[in-house]
Design an enzyme around this catalytic site. Structure first.
Site, PDB file in Angstrom:
ATOM      1  NE  ARG A 245       1.616  19.767 -30.515  1.00 60.25           N
ATOM      2  CZ  ARG A 245       1.189  19.931 -29.260  1.00 60.25           C
ATOM      3  NH1 ARG A 245       1.591  20.998 -28.569  1.00 60.25           N
ATOM      4  NH2 ARG A 245       0.364  19.071 -28.713  1.00 60.25           N
ATOM      5  CE  LYS A 272      -2.909  19.159 -32.552  1.00 58.80           C
ATOM      6  NZ  LYS A 272      -2.351  17.791 -32.758  1.00 58.80           N
ATOM      7  CG  HIS A 334       5.725  15.437 -34.031  1.00 57.81           C
ATOM      8  ND1 HIS A 334       5.344  14.313 -33.332  1.00 57.81           N
ATOM      9  CD2 HIS A 334       4.784  16.370 -33.764  1.00 57.81           C
ATOM     10  CE1 HIS A 334       4.219  14.551 -32.684  1.00 57.81           C
ATOM     11  NE2 HIS A 334       3.858  15.790 -32.917  1.00 57.81           N
ATOM     12  NE  ARG A 337       5.084  16.791 -29.562  1.00 55.51           N
ATOM     13  CZ  ARG A 337       4.618  17.479 -28.526  1.00 55.51           C
ATOM     14  NH1 ARG A 337       5.395  18.388 -27.935  1.00 55.51           N
ATOM     15  NH2 ARG A 337       3.402  17.276 -28.064  1.00 55.51           N
ATOM     16  CG  HIS A 360       0.088  14.959 -25.862  1.00 56.44           C
ATOM     17  ND1 HIS A 360       0.771  13.781 -25.791  1.00 56.44           N
ATOM     18  CD2 HIS A 360       0.482  15.550 -27.013  1.00 56.44           C
ATOM     19  CE1 HIS A 360       1.563  13.647 -26.842  1.00 56.44           C
ATOM     20  NE2 HIS A 360       1.398  14.713 -27.604  1.00 56.44           N
ATOM     21  CE1 TYR A 370      -6.278  30.151 -10.753  1.00 56.31           C
ATOM     22  CE2 TYR A 370      -7.866  29.813 -12.520  1.00 56.31           C
ATOM     23  CZ  TYR A 370      -7.406  30.538 -11.437  1.00 56.31           C
ATOM     24  OH  TYR A 370      -8.079  31.665 -11.045  1.00 56.31           O
TER      25      TYR A 370
END
Length: 407
Positions: A245, A272, A334, A337, A360, A370
């Protein structure tokens, strides 16, 4: 005999006396002073002592209302309570409620809540409260705030087109009210009665402008030949290679990178999803970073601002550069992406691997440590093949086919 309204209206105190008392019954009387004041009083005994309870001033408090207040006081007395003490307690409670305004409680909540949050995010939430919420609700006692008032505040924000801010403001108010419940300032949370989806318009998902994959070769060549700031050119090259981003890119700090291991580890507070993220670095990305390191010297930020080197470059820097190259309204930071996601899916990479690299996938706090490294080997190979793919596009050679991966 009980008093009548006419008697109350005509009641007067003789000039030679300081006051007179007109009995109404059950211990209540109207005290009329020489100055013309008329005061309702209730005489009663509690704890073996005779006491007086003020019931208000006539005619502001009517005869009928005074009798209702008297009967309530006598019910309290029958239950073993002192009506005067109950009245004092109610005044103290009201005073405490008036002191605990929504704004004061909101600021207490914010001071408690901001601890693990990034300063930038915490400051944004406070600015939103000060701009939109406090003008509508700040001066109200927190205990008096109702669901309709919360909705009216959010609707006022929605009217100006800021649907997402309206939704977030309502959610923040819900957090403030839960804090108030937890600290005994209110008994229940009125925000629980207002769901953003039921009260506000659905937020239209923003589709960021992006080029068709077939237009990427020209863009990559224009980036390579960009005549503006070297930092801006390298920022565009790095975002194309890593498809992070824009905010994650411009806020990058050298301490996050291990060029020997070819990894970029973005801390949770800058993500985010508020969980750590690993970006495997292809050799081409490492080359860009080495050039950046030479240009930035000892600065902590990869992309410092032009005027203040302790702050990152503007969020609009890449967008402005794309506009100068002729991509206004067609491509954004953006957008890289979206292009990467489309091409990688077309080339057969598993959806979950791509989504993990795009950061996402939501992760809970327990598994975050993890999951951010899940499928790292597959992601590293994919990022290297992606960088090779961009090289081929830029050079105009036959496009390399990314290796197929089984789902």
């Amino acid at each position: 005999m009980p008093l009548t309204k006419i008697e109350c209206d005509r009641a007067a105190c003789p000039a030679d006396r300081p006051s007179v008392r007109l009995a109404d019954g059950k211990g209540m009387y109207l005290e009329v002073t020489a100055a013309g004041g008329k005061y309702w009083r209730l005489k009663y005994r509690h704890g073996g002592k005779e006491k007086r309870l003020a019931l208000g001033v006539y005619p502001a408090v009517s005869l009928a209302q005074a009798r209702k207040d008297r009967d309530q006081a006598r019910e309290a007395l029958a239950a073993g309570n002192d009506p005067a003490q109950l009245k004092r307690d109610a005044k103290l409670t009201k005073a405490a409620g008036d002191a605990n305004t929504f704004e004061s409680v909101a600021r207490q909540w914010w001071a408690h809540w901001r601890g693990p949050k990034s300063p930038r995010h915490a400051d944004y939430v406070m600015r939103r409260l000060e701009a939109d919420v406090f003008p509508a609700l700040g001066a109200r006692p927190v205990a008096s705030v109702t669901a309709p008032q919360l909705l009216a505040m959010a609707k006022a924000i929605e009217v100006r087109g800021a649907v997402d801010i309206a939704k977030r403001s309502l959610q923040t108010c819900g957090q403030i009210m839960r804090y108030a419940v937890a600290h005994g300032l209110i008994e229940r949370n009125p925000a629980a009665d207002v769901k953003p989806a039921d009260a506000l318009k659905a937020h239209k998902k923003e589709n960021y402008a992006r080029l068709d994959a077939r237009e990427m070769p020209e863009l990559l060549r224009k980036i390579e030949a960009y005549q503006g700031s070297a930092f801006t050119r390298l920022a565009m090259k790095l975002i194309a290679l890593t498809f992070v981003r824009t905010g994650e890119l411009i806020g990058a700090r050298w301490e996050e990178f291990d060029l020997d291991a070819a990894e970029w580890r973005i801390p949770a507070e800058r993500m985010k999803m508020r969980t750590p993220h690993i970006v495997p670095l292809a050799p081409q990305a490492v080359e860009v970073l080495q050039a950046l390191h030479t240009a930035s010297g000892s600065r902590a930020l990869l992309f410092p601002g032009e005027r203040d080197h302790d702050k990152p470059m503007s969020n609009n820097t890449i967008l402005a550069a794309l506009k100068r190259m002729g991509y206004a309204g067609r491509m954004t930071g953006h957008g890289f992406r979206g292009v990467a996601s489309t091409v990688l899916h077309e080339q057969g990479y598993p959806h979950h691997v791509i989504e993990l690299q795009l950061a996402h996938q939501e992760r809970d706090a327990v598994s975050a440590a993890y999951n951010h490294a899940t499928y790292l080997a597959e992601r590293r190979a994919m990022m290297t093949q992606w960088a090779n793919h961009l090289d081929k596009l830029r050079k105009g050679a036959d496009v390399i086919q990314l290796a197929q991966r089984a789902a």
